[in-house]
Design an enzyme around this catalytic site. Structure first.
Site, short mmCIF file in Angstrom:
data_model
loop_
_atom_site.label_atom_id
_atom_site.label_comp_id
_atom_site.label_asym_id
_atom_site.label_seq_id
_atom_site.Cartn_x
_atom_site.Cartn_y
_atom_site.Cartn_z
CE LYS A 1 -25.41 19.91 -5.03
NZ LYS A 1 -24.09 20.38 -4.99
NE ARG B 1 -17.99 20.66 -0.12
CZ ARG B 1 -18.47 20.71 -1.54
NH1 ARG B 1 -18.77 22.00 -1.70
NH2 ARG B 1 -18.50 19.96 -2.21
NE ARG C 1 -23.12 14.11 -12.16
CZ ARG C 1 -22.90 14.82 -11.00
NH1 ARG C 1 -23.61 15.50 -10.67
NH2 ARG C 1 -21.73 14.37 -10.25
NE ARG D 1 -18.47 15.22 -10.93
CZ ARG D 1 -18.65 15.88 -9.94
NH1 ARG D 1 -19.34 16.88 -10.30
NH2 ARG D 1 -18.63 15.79 -8.44
NE ARG E 1 -19.32 12.40 -5.44
CZ ARG E 1 -19.85 12.56 -6.51
NH1 ARG E 1 -20.05 11.50 -7.32
NH2 ARG E 1 -20.51 13.80 -6.59
P1 AMP Z 1 -18.22 20.12 -5.47
O1 AMP Z 1 -18.09 20.27 -7.19
O2 AMP Z 1 -19.00 21.00 -5.02
O3 AMP Z 1 -18.38 18.61 -5.03
O4 AMP Z 1 -16.72 20.53 -5.24
C1 AMP Z 1 -15.51 19.96 -5.80
C2 AMP Z 1 -14.54 20.12 -4.48
O5 AMP Z 1 -13.99 21.55 -4.30
C3 AMP Z 1 -14.75 19.71 -3.20
O6 AMP Z 1 -14.54 18.39 -2.75
C4 AMP Z 1 -13.84 20.60 -2.22
O7 AMP Z 1 -12.64 20.07 -2.23
C5 AMP Z 1 -13.76 21.87 -3.12
N1 AMP Z 1 -14.81 22.78 -2.55
C6 AMP Z 1 -16.02 22.96 -3.37
N2 AMP Z 1 -16.76 24.08 -2.57
C7 AMP Z 1 -16.13 24.22 -1.43
C8 AMP Z 1 -16.57 24.74 -0.26
N3 AMP Z 1 -17.59 25.75 -0.05
N4 AMP Z 1 -15.48 24.73 0.67
C9 AMP Z 1 -14.48 24.09 0.92
N5 AMP Z 1 -13.97 23.34 -0.19
C10 AMP Z 1 -14.93 23.31 -1.37
#
Ligand code: AMP
Length: 226
Positions: free
Chosen positions: A13, A88, A122, A156, A167
């Site tokens: 992505k 999400r 990564r 990460r 995940r």
């Molecule tokens: P990501 O990098 O997209 O995996 O986001 C890291 C963390 O941020 C996620 O595990 C959530 O806790 C929070 N997060 C990111 N985007 C959202 C979203 N659209 N809704 C709720 N929590 C979010």
């Protein structure tokens, strides 16, 4: 070109978003990146988001919705944008529909095995958020160093194989209703992302052009995938 990008961890992505951002000069809006930035700046929002993120929970819908609303009201989204990590939940998807018309939702499909392999290599630049891979393209020119700002790349913690497998499962539990929602609206594009971005990106651009979604000209036509 208003696009939502959906892909399990390891689907690429970030790499696709980066490619479209550079070639078409449209912003890549990642709610996860926004939270990470707020956390690193130790803002009120960052501290609040951190309490959820550290527990592995989603940040509440009203907080995320407000952030996206503010972000989508900025002038740089005029030519389009790529949303990543949002929506999400169905509440977020319905809210997004009240803000803008989404042209397409791209689901990058990757197998669990390919995801594990990709993520073990990564690396991310902590300054500009560019994503590299030490085993696959795009590789940094110098090992572990960002090509653009010379920062030391970071791995990460959640890219370890067992964590990636978990995940991956959680991803599909979370996003299945979202994929169904956009499938029923007929704007879901599903593409096999187990292949390299060099193969997938031109195919994806052709699909978007054919469907009259990609109407803007590249601002940097020489940007190559990968
Ligand atoms: P990501 O990098 O997209 O995996 O986001 C890291 C963390 O941020 C996620 O595990 C959530 O806790 C929070 N997060 C990111 N985007 C959202 C979203 N659209 N809704 C709720 N929590 C979010």
């Amino acid at each position: 070109m208003r696009i939502v990008l959906i892909g399990a961890p390891g689907a690429g992505k970030g790499t696709y978003a980066q490619y479209f951002r550079e070639k078409y000069c449209i912003p890549h809006i990642s709610t996860g990146d926004i939270f990470r930035e707020e956390i690193s700046k130790n803002t009120d929002l960052g501290r609040l988001a951190k309490t959820y993120i550290d527990r592995g929970e989603l940040v509440p819908d009203d907080i995320v919705n407000n952030i996206v609303k503010t972000r989508l009201s900025q002038p740089d989204v005029e030519r389009g944008f790529i949303l990543d990590g949002y929506p999400r939940t169905i509440v977020q998807a319905v809210y997004l529909d009240t803000l803008v018309n989404i042209d397409a939702v791209i689901h990058l499909i990757v197998s669990e095995e390919v995801a594990v392999k990709r993520l073990s290599g990564r690396r991310t630049c902590p300054i500009c958020n560019r994503v590299y891979n030490i085993y696959f393209e795009p590789k940094p020119i110098n090992d572990e160093i960002c090509d653009y700002d010379g920062a030391k790349l970071v791995k990460r913690k959640d890219d370890e194989p067992d964590i990636v497998r978990n995940r991956y499962r959680v991803f599909y539990e979370t996003f299945k209703p979202i994929l169904d929602y956009y499938r029923s609206k007929n704007i879901l594009i599903e593409i096999d992302a187990n292949r390299s971005i060099r193969e997938v990106a031109p195919e994806l651009e052709n699909i978007l052009i054919t469907r009259n979604i990609l109407k803007i000209k590249p601002c940097k036509p020489d940007v190559k995938p990968g």
